[in-house]
Write an enzyme that holds these catalytic residues in place. Sequence first.
Site, PDB file in Angstrom:
ATOM      1  N   ARG A   1      -0.681  -5.323  15.929  1.00 43.23           N
ATOM      2  CA  ARG A   1      -0.382  -3.946  15.529  1.00 43.23           C
ATOM      3  C   ARG A   1      -1.601  -3.037  15.736  1.00 43.23           C
ATOM      4  O   ARG A   1      -2.690  -3.337  15.270  1.00 43.23           O
ATOM      5  CB  ARG A   1       0.080  -3.906  14.068  1.00 43.23           C
TER       6      ARG A   1
ATOM      7  N   CYS B   1      -3.574  -1.817   8.951  1.00 42.16           N
ATOM      8  CA  CYS B   1      -4.018  -1.111   7.737  1.00 42.16           C
ATOM      9  C   CYS B   1      -4.801   0.168   8.008  1.00 42.16           C
ATOM     10  O   CYS B   1      -4.350   1.248   7.641  1.00 42.16           O
ATOM     11  CB  CYS B   1      -4.843  -2.060   6.886  1.00 42.16           C
TER      12      CYS B   1
ATOM     13  N   LYS C   1      -2.843   3.088   9.842  1.00 43.17           N
ATOM     14  CA  LYS C   1      -1.751   3.713   9.084  1.00 43.17           C
ATOM     15  C   LYS C   1      -2.248   4.311   7.772  1.00 43.17           C
ATOM     16  O   LYS C   1      -1.765   5.347   7.329  1.00 43.17           O
ATOM     17  CB  LYS C   1      -0.601   2.736   8.871  1.00 43.17           C
TER      18      LYS C   1
ATOM     19  N   THR D   1       0.856  -1.198   0.000  1.00 49.16           N
ATOM     20  CA  THR D   1       0.000   0.000   0.000  1.00 49.16           C
ATOM     21  C   THR D   1       0.882   1.236   0.000  1.00 49.16           C
ATOM     22  O   THR D   1       1.617   1.470   0.967  1.00 49.16           O
ATOM     23  CB  THR D   1      -0.910  -0.006   1.235  1.00 49.16           C
TER      24      THR D   1
ATOM     25  N   ALA E   1     -20.287  -1.736  15.971  1.00 50.95           N
ATOM     26  CA  ALA E   1     -19.596  -0.867  16.941  1.00 50.95           C
ATOM     27  C   ALA E   1     -18.622  -1.696  17.779  1.00 50.95           C
ATOM     28  O   ALA E   1     -18.874  -2.859  18.071  1.00 50.95           O
ATOM     29  CB  ALA E   1     -20.621  -0.187  17.836  1.00 50.95           C
ATOM     30  N   GLY E   2     -17.505  -1.098  18.143  1.00 49.70           N
ATOM     31  CA  GLY E   2     -16.495  -1.812  18.916  1.00 49.70           C
ATOM     32  C   GLY E   2     -15.577  -0.853  19.640  1.00 49.70           C
ATOM     33  O   GLY E   2     -15.899   0.341  19.788  1.00 49.70           O
TER      34      GLY E   2
HETATM   35  C1  UGA Z   1      -8.514  -4.122   6.062  1.00 48.71           C
HETATM   36  C2  UGA Z   1      -9.505  -4.127   4.884  1.00 48.71           C
HETATM   37  O1  UGA Z   1     -10.775  -4.641   5.319  1.00 48.71           O
HETATM   38  C3  UGA Z   1      -8.982  -4.983   3.747  1.00 48.71           C
HETATM   39  O2  UGA Z   1      -9.868  -4.876   2.630  1.00 48.71           O
HETATM   40  C4  UGA Z   1      -7.594  -4.452   3.342  1.00 48.71           C
HETATM   41  O3  UGA Z   1      -7.007  -5.248   2.333  1.00 48.71           O
HETATM   42  C5  UGA Z   1      -6.681  -4.496   4.563  1.00 48.71           C
HETATM   43  O4  UGA Z   1      -7.235  -3.687   5.604  1.00 48.71           O
HETATM   44  C6  UGA Z   1      -5.332  -3.966   4.134  1.00 48.71           C
HETATM   45  O5  UGA Z   1      -5.235  -2.772   3.818  1.00 48.71           O
HETATM   46  O6  UGA Z   1      -4.393  -4.756   4.002  1.00 48.71           O
HETATM   47  P1  UGA Z   1      -7.916  -5.798   8.089  1.00 48.71           P
HETATM   48  O7  UGA Z   1      -7.127  -4.658   8.651  1.00 48.71           O
HETATM   49  O8  UGA Z   1      -7.294  -7.138   8.008  1.00 48.71           O
HETATM   50  O9  UGA Z   1      -8.423  -5.438   6.581  1.00 48.71           O
HETATM   51  O10 UGA Z   1      -9.208  -5.955   9.002  1.00 48.71           O
HETATM   52  P2  UGA Z   1     -10.740  -5.498   8.960  1.00 48.71           P
HETATM   53  O11 UGA Z   1     -11.588  -6.704   9.015  1.00 48.71           O
HETATM   54  O12 UGA Z   1     -11.011  -4.524   7.892  1.00 48.71           O
HETATM   55  O13 UGA Z   1     -10.864  -4.757  10.377  1.00 48.71           O
HETATM   56  C7  UGA Z   1     -10.144  -3.561  10.677  1.00 48.71           C
HETATM   57  C8  UGA Z   1     -10.498  -3.057  12.057  1.00 48.71           C
HETATM   58  O14 UGA Z   1     -11.829  -2.542  12.085  1.00 48.71           O
HETATM   59  C9  UGA Z   1     -10.443  -4.124  13.142  1.00 48.71           C
HETATM   60  O15 UGA Z   1      -9.887  -3.571  14.303  1.00 48.71           O
HETATM   61  C10 UGA Z   1     -11.898  -4.496  13.354  1.00 48.71           C
HETATM   62  O16 UGA Z   1     -12.169  -4.998  14.646  1.00 48.71           O
HETATM   63  C11 UGA Z   1     -12.567  -3.151  13.132  1.00 48.71           C
HETATM   64  N1  UGA Z   1     -13.976  -3.268  12.713  1.00 48.71           N
HETATM   65  C12 UGA Z   1     -14.297  -3.766  11.489  1.00 48.71           C
HETATM   66  C13 UGA Z   1     -14.967  -2.848  13.572  1.00 48.71           C
HETATM   67  O17 UGA Z   1     -14.713  -2.377  14.698  1.00 48.71           O
HETATM   68  N2  UGA Z   1     -16.281  -2.932  13.162  1.00 48.71           N
HETATM   69  C14 UGA Z   1     -16.628  -3.429  11.936  1.00 48.71           C
HETATM   70  O18 UGA Z   1     -17.847  -3.466  11.640  1.00 48.71           O
HETATM   71  C15 UGA Z   1     -15.612  -3.861  11.094  1.00 48.71           C
END
Ligand code: UGA
Length: 422
Positions: free
Chosen positions: A319, A251, A254, A110, A243-244
């Site tokens: 992270r 990702c 940053k 990225t 919500a969390g």
């Molecule tokens: C995210 C993106 O979803 C991917 O599409 C992308 O490829 C990736 O970043 C990246 O740039 O490499 P990721 O960081 O693995 O993926 O995890 P997510 O499932 O997106 O969750 C990110 C954060 O948001 C977590 O802390 C999760 O708990 C939080 N989250 C997510 C919530 O609090 N509520 C939600 O409804 C969804």
Amino acid sequence: MVTGACFSEFGAYVSCVDVNEKKINDLVEGRIPIYEPGLDILVEKNTKAGRLNFTTDLEMAVADADCIFIAVGTPARRGDGHADLTYVYAAAKDVARHLKGYTVIVDKSTVPVGTAREVQRIIKKENPSANFDIVSNPEFLREGSAIEDFMRPERVVIGVESQRAEALLRELYRPLSLLEAPVFSTTLESAELIKYASNAFLATKVSFINEMSVLCEAVGADVHAVATGMGMDRRIGSKFLHAGPGFGGSCFPKDTLALVRIAKEKGVPCKIVEAVVEANAMQKRHMVKKIRNALGGSESGKKIAVLGLTFKPETDDMRDAPSLSILPPLIEKGASIQAHDPQGMAQAKPILPEEVIYYDNVYDTFLGADAVVLMTEWNQYRGLDLDRVKGLMKGNVFIDLRNVYQHEILVTHGFEYFSVGR
Ligand code: UGA
């Protein structure tokens, strides 16, 4: 790792190269350095089939390759939040020296808009006779479901200017055409921005519902119902409205910072994403207050059982995990933390305060605890034997930062129940 393993599963011959000898030695001996469900099986299968290998020998891997993916890290630079491109540029330079024949160089990392062109410039300078094209192919994999996301993507984005390079990339991704996954090709700059804009938009959705959850607490609404009702409008959609305790991981934190930084450099406003970054920090602070209030206004001398430390389930990645912001202030004010995580404890130990006590068995975590904090929604925490939990605890406070449990069930089991938005 995931991209390499998945392309080899598609039938390509893949060499994964790293400068870290220990990592490569581990991989050669079959030890996978990260926890990602299904990755071990895929690696073993394709290594045995002779389509996947791990090496530190960049020269050999590059000379043979039709296509080279640069997939090194781009962490946020200390101080200014800009994506640190040191590793990308170093990899480009190293690769340039060994190029032989026509090669497509793909930016998978990225990277800020303009990086693909800079990589192109570096390679040309380092090796003026190199015959290559540059492509930006951002990845949209989520940790914990990365293989599924690779195998069933909603789209593949390719930033490319040469037809020859585009044809090669389309050929690589051809197995996905059976699933009718669209391969969208566009310019280098647009592909680079699609990645940041997508992550920033998803982070915005999460921060939006997190702010609504605080409003729910103030007005007596139920955030789960609000998200469900909103999500039924297909223009809004139900995903990423959970919500969390604030988003974390390698990702969203940053990439939102980097996008703000890119806009600043160009002198254009990026107010929404700036607010998302701020709202996320506030959400984490709000969680500390929530835990404090649930404990009667002070955490001093209290024992807290913490379930889950990683930023999300099905990964060992710590992270920017919310636990890193939420637990230290509680410890500072005299709380003792008894923690469990199915995969993340080894990663957590060096970065959480040394006072944290870790347990391999989740039920040992509850012994003598005044409160339980459900920090990360691992599946094994969804079906806890609540009577047993209660029997092991000294107190009865249950603070669910992922809204996994239903209020009535916890209350029936004699818990005082707190959740995000309640
Ligand atoms: C995210 C993106 O979803 C991917 O599409 C992308 O490829 C990736 O970043 C990246 O740039 O490499 P990721 O960081 O693995 O993926 O995890 P997510 O499932 O997106 O969750 C990110 C954060 O948001 C977590 O802390 C999760 O708990 C939080 N989250 C997510 C919530 O609090 N509520 C939600 O409804 C969804």
